[in-house]
Write a protein that holds these residues in place. Structure first.
Motif, mmCIF file in Angstrom:
data_model
loop_
_atom_site.group_PDB
_atom_site.id
_atom_site.type_symbol
_atom_site.label_atom_id
_atom_site.label_comp_id
_atom_site.label_asym_id
_atom_site.label_seq_id
_atom_site.Cartn_x
_atom_site.Cartn_y
_atom_site.Cartn_z
ATOM 1 N N GLY A 127 37.484 28.879 40.288
ATOM 2 C CA GLY A 127 37.234 29.401 41.626
ATOM 3 C C GLY A 127 38.483 30.007 42.244
ATOM 4 O O GLY A 127 38.419 31.067 42.886
ATOM 5 N N ALA A 128 39.628 29.360 42.047
ATOM 6 C CA ALA A 128 40.878 29.894 42.589
ATOM 7 C C ALA A 128 41.229 31.227 41.945
ATOM 8 O O ALA A 128 41.656 32.173 42.627
ATOM 9 C CB ALA A 128 42.009 28.887 42.378
ATOM 10 N N LEU A 129 41.052 31.328 40.631
ATOM 11 C CA LEU A 129 41.322 32.595 39.963
ATOM 12 C C LEU A 129 40.378 33.689 40.438
ATOM 13 O O LEU A 129 40.787 34.845 40.620
ATOM 14 C CB LEU A 129 41.217 32.427 38.443
ATOM 15 N N LEU A 130 39.126 33.351 40.647
ATOM 16 C CA LEU A 130 38.173 34.340 41.168
ATOM 17 C C LEU A 130 38.581 34.798 42.562
ATOM 18 O O LEU A 130 38.498 35.996 42.879
ATOM 19 C CB LEU A 130 36.770 33.754 41.194
ATOM 20 N N ASP A 131 39.054 33.878 43.378
ATOM 21 C CA ASP A 131 39.527 34.261 44.709
ATOM 22 C C ASP A 131 40.677 35.269 44.617
ATOM 23 O O ASP A 131 40.760 36.208 45.416
ATOM 24 C CB ASP A 131 40.008 33.028 45.482
ATOM 25 N N VAL A 132 41.545 35.065 43.633
ATOM 26 C CA VAL A 132 42.732 35.913 43.498
ATOM 27 C C VAL A 132 42.401 37.284 42.923
ATOM 28 O O VAL A 132 42.862 38.316 43.431
ATOM 29 C CB VAL A 132 43.789 35.211 42.616
ATOM 30 N N VAL A 133 41.602 37.334 41.850
ATOM 31 C CA VAL A 133 41.443 38.586 41.104
ATOM 32 C C VAL A 133 40.165 39.348 41.412
ATOM 33 O O VAL A 133 40.057 40.535 41.052
ATOM 34 C CB VAL A 133 41.538 38.338 39.573
ATOM 35 N N SER A 134 39.196 38.734 42.069
ATOM 36 C CA SER A 134 37.934 39.441 42.344
ATOM 37 C C SER A 134 38.124 40.751 43.094
ATOM 38 O O SER A 134 37.413 41.738 42.813
ATOM 39 C CB SER A 134 36.970 38.529 43.111
ATOM 40 N N PRO A 135 39.067 40.826 44.054
ATOM 41 C CA PRO A 135 39.245 42.108 44.746
ATOM 42 C C PRO A 135 39.666 43.247 43.823
ATOM 43 O O PRO A 135 39.524 44.422 44.210
ATOM 44 C CB PRO A 135 40.350 41.799 45.767
ATOM 45 N N ARG A 136 40.142 42.934 42.623
ATOM 46 C CA ARG A 136 40.550 43.982 41.680
ATOM 47 C C ARG A 136 39.369 44.572 40.909
ATOM 48 O O ARG A 136 39.550 45.532 40.162
ATOM 49 C CB ARG A 136 41.594 43.435 40.705
ATOM 50 N N GLY A 137 38.186 43.991 41.041
ATOM 51 C CA GLY A 137 37.006 44.602 40.460
ATOM 52 C C GLY A 137 36.488 43.972 39.183
ATOM 53 O O GLY A 137 37.143 43.125 38.565
ATOM 54 N N SER A 138 35.307 44.392 38.781
ATOM 55 C CA SER A 138 34.594 43.779 37.656
ATOM 56 C C SER A 138 35.252 44.055 36.305
ATOM 57 O O SER A 138 35.122 43.264 35.372
ATOM 58 C CB SER A 138 33.140 44.263 37.628
ATOM 59 N N TYR A 139 35.972 45.174 36.178
ATOM 60 C CA TYR A 139 36.617 45.480 34.896
ATOM 61 C C TYR A 139 37.652 44.409 34.569
ATOM 62 O O TYR A 139 37.705 43.895 33.432
ATOM 63 C CB TYR A 139 37.277 46.854 34.953
ATOM 64 N N LEU A 140 38.472 44.048 35.544
ATOM 65 C CA LEU A 140 39.456 42.987 35.322
ATOM 66 C C LEU A 140 38.762 41.659 35.072
ATOM 67 O O LEU A 140 39.140 40.911 34.153
ATOM 68 C CB LEU A 140 40.390 42.870 36.535
ATOM 69 N N LEU A 141 37.743 41.343 35.852
ATOM 70 C CA LEU A 141 37.047 40.067 35.686
ATOM 71 C C LEU A 141 36.474 39.910 34.282
ATOM 72 O O LEU A 141 36.645 38.876 33.633
ATOM 73 C CB LEU A 141 35.932 39.937 36.719
ATOM 74 N N SER A 142 35.797 40.930 33.803
ATOM 75 C CA SER A 142 35.158 40.835 32.489
ATOM 76 C C SER A 142 36.191 40.718 31.381
ATOM 77 O O SER A 142 35.985 39.998 30.397
ATOM 78 C CB SER A 142 34.246 42.043 32.244
ATOM 79 N N HIS A 143 37.311 41.407 31.518
ATOM 80 C CA HIS A 143 38.328 41.352 30.470
ATOM 81 C C HIS A 143 39.121 40.046 30.519
ATOM 82 O O HIS A 143 39.411 39.464 29.474
ATOM 83 C CB HIS A 143 39.262 42.557 30.575
ATOM 84 N N LEU A 144 39.461 39.586 31.702
ATOM 85 C CA LEU A 144 40.220 38.346 31.824
ATOM 86 C C LEU A 144 39.428 37.151 31.319
ATOM 87 O O LEU A 144 39.955 36.307 30.585
ATOM 88 C CB LEU A 144 40.616 38.131 33.291
ATOM 89 N N PHE A 145 38.168 37.062 31.696
ATOM 90 C CA PHE A 145 37.387 35.861 31.427
ATOM 91 C C PHE A 145 36.598 35.906 30.116
ATOM 92 O O PHE A 145 36.018 34.890 29.749
ATOM 93 C CB PHE A 145 36.433 35.576 32.586
ATOM 94 N N ALA A 146 36.577 37.026 29.405
ATOM 95 C CA ALA A 146 35.799 37.047 28.172
ATOM 96 C C ALA A 146 36.247 38.118 27.172
ATOM 97 O O ALA A 146 36.585 37.813 26.031
ATOM 98 C CB ALA A 146 34.311 37.223 28.483
ATOM 99 N N GLU A 147 36.247 39.370 27.576
ATOM 100 C CA GLU A 147 36.340 40.453 26.602
ATOM 101 C C GLU A 147 37.678 40.513 25.870
ATOM 102 O O GLU A 147 37.726 40.823 24.669
ATOM 103 C CB GLU A 147 36.035 41.792 27.285
ATOM 104 N N ASN A 148 38.773 40.232 26.543
ATOM 105 C CA ASN A 148 40.063 40.276 25.858
ATOM 106 C C ASN A 148 40.165 39.196 24.791
ATOM 107 O O ASN A 148 40.672 39.434 23.685
ATOM 108 C CB ASN A 148 41.209 40.131 26.865
ATOM 109 N N ALA A 149 39.706 38.001 25.111
ATOM 110 C CA ALA A 149 39.734 36.922 24.124
ATOM 111 C C ALA A 149 38.857 37.256 22.922
ATOM 112 O O ALA A 149 39.246 37.027 21.768
ATOM 113 C CB ALA A 149 39.277 35.613 24.762
#
Length: 379
Positions: free
Chosen positions: A344-366
């Motif tokens: 939740g804390a990470l979502l609070d921090v990075v969500s304003p940067r958009g869905s591209y960052l979210l998808s890559h940080l939490f799944a696609e890059n790994a």
């Protein structure tokens, strides 16, 4: 509150610690023999000696008090993630177990068999179905042992599940902060360099656990071996950046400012090496200096987001959305924050940067970096 729903079908947790201290290969020797007040009064040489027989995992900020005395495997992890979907909007789809060898170092002759036992134990866990899938395994390296101690294990990896080698090589001048290596300059070892040069040929990544003041050595290694993917764990571990830890690290505001400034400089240096990625993990680690109470040192999701936000955004801005990977570090930070609070804390921090960052940080890059082949959640 922003969630991951619609961005990814599930979270890939690329840093989970599974262990059972009661059984091989994770059996711990008895610790906790010397009270902490006495330890704190010892001179540095005696402190280093005595800490080897004390509960160094909680004493040095690696884990919460008593945490390493309890088993933590896939079922315990699923218990801890039970409410995560209500925070993130999606469940955990896959996990990446990392080496959790808390026992003392093994000999050269014992290393391959020891790592093979770890592998068998990890692979026997009930992944899939109602549990997260297995995304792969990171095996331990040892700078003293030819081939990083894993050559035989790699050769026998018939399932092709080994994705990388992890080296815990950090050493810290503060005697209360754990030294992970007995070698003062582990990355310069000819044995290590010879073994490291073969990682790219095998398609393996190199995972580094060190402290922020050592990141310059890692940057030099990345420049020398540009074909090898290097992953910096736990945001580069700026020990004491939020408060006092150890005997004197981060004890003053000026000291913490110096720690942060050096960390920012070294992370920017690493970002200039395109083969380096950062694991956004350990964000609730006691080593960062949240306090030394037995639990509740952070105080909640919003406080954690406020504290970790500048570090996470510095990494995202320098490395970009395709070079950051999420890891929970479960369960080592659980005395400070639940998995729900961490995500939740990470979502609070990075969500304003958009869905591209979210998808890559939490799944696609790994999935890309670790070459994961996950089942289709839609069937």
């Amino acid at each position: 509150m922003s969630t991951l729903a619609g961005c990814v079908p599930g979270i890939v947790d690329a840093h989970v610690n599974f262990f059972d201290p009661r059984t091989p290969p994770w059996r711990l020797h008895r610790m906790g023999l010397v009270p902490t007040p006495i330890l704190r009064a010892l001179p540095d040489p005696l402190l280093r000696l005595t800490s080897r027989i004390n509960d160094e995992h909680s004493f040095s900020g690696i884990a919460g008090p008593g945490l390493m005395s309890s088993r933590y495997r896939l079922r315990e992890y699923v218990r801890d993630t039970a409410g995560l979907a209500s925070v993130a909007g999606v469940p955990v789809a896959a996990v990446m177990p990392v080496d959790s060898q808390w026992r003392r170092r093994v000999s050269t002759a014992e290393a391959p068999d020891s790592i093979a036992k770890d592998m068998r134990t990890l692979l026997e866990l009930p992944y899939g179905a109602e549990m997260p899938a297995l995304g792969g395994v990171i095996v331990p390296g040892d700078e003293r042992i030819a081939g990083l101690g894993v050559r035989a294990v790699l050769d026998e990896d018939d399932a092709g599940l080994i994705r990388g080698v992890r080296l815990r090589w950090g050493r810290h001048p503060d005697p209360f902060v754990r030294d992970w290596s007995t070698e003062p300059d582990a990355l310069a070892s000819p044995t290590f360099r010879k073994a490291f040069a073969r990682l790219a040929d095998r398609g393996l990544v190199f995972e580094s656990l060190c402290y922020s003041h050592e990141l310059g050595q890692l940057a030099a290694l990345a420049s020398e071996f540009p074909e090898t993917t290097i992953i910096v764990e736990h945001l580069g571990l700026p020990v004491g950046v939020f408060g006092p830890i150890g005997s004197s690290t981060g004890a003053t505001a000026a000291a913490r400012a110096d720690i942060l400034a050096l960390w920012r400089e070294r992370m920017s240096m690493l970002a200039a090496r395109p083969n380096v990625l950062v694991k956004v993990s350990g964000i609730a680690s006691q080593l960062l200096g949240y306090g030394d109470q037995k639990s509740g040192n952070i105080g909640g999701q919003h406080i954690l987001a406020d504290m970790i936000g500048p570090l996470v955004l510095h990494v995202v801005d320098r490395f970009g959305p395709e070079r950051v990977i999420f890891g929970s570090n479960a369960p080592l930070d659980s005395h400070n924050a639940t998995l729900g609070v961490i995500v939740g804390a990470l979502l609070d921090v990075v969500s304003p940067r958009g869905s591209y960052l979210l998808s890559h940080l939490f799944a696609e890059n790994a999935q890309r970096v670790y070459r994961m082949q996950l089942p289709d959640p839609t069937g």
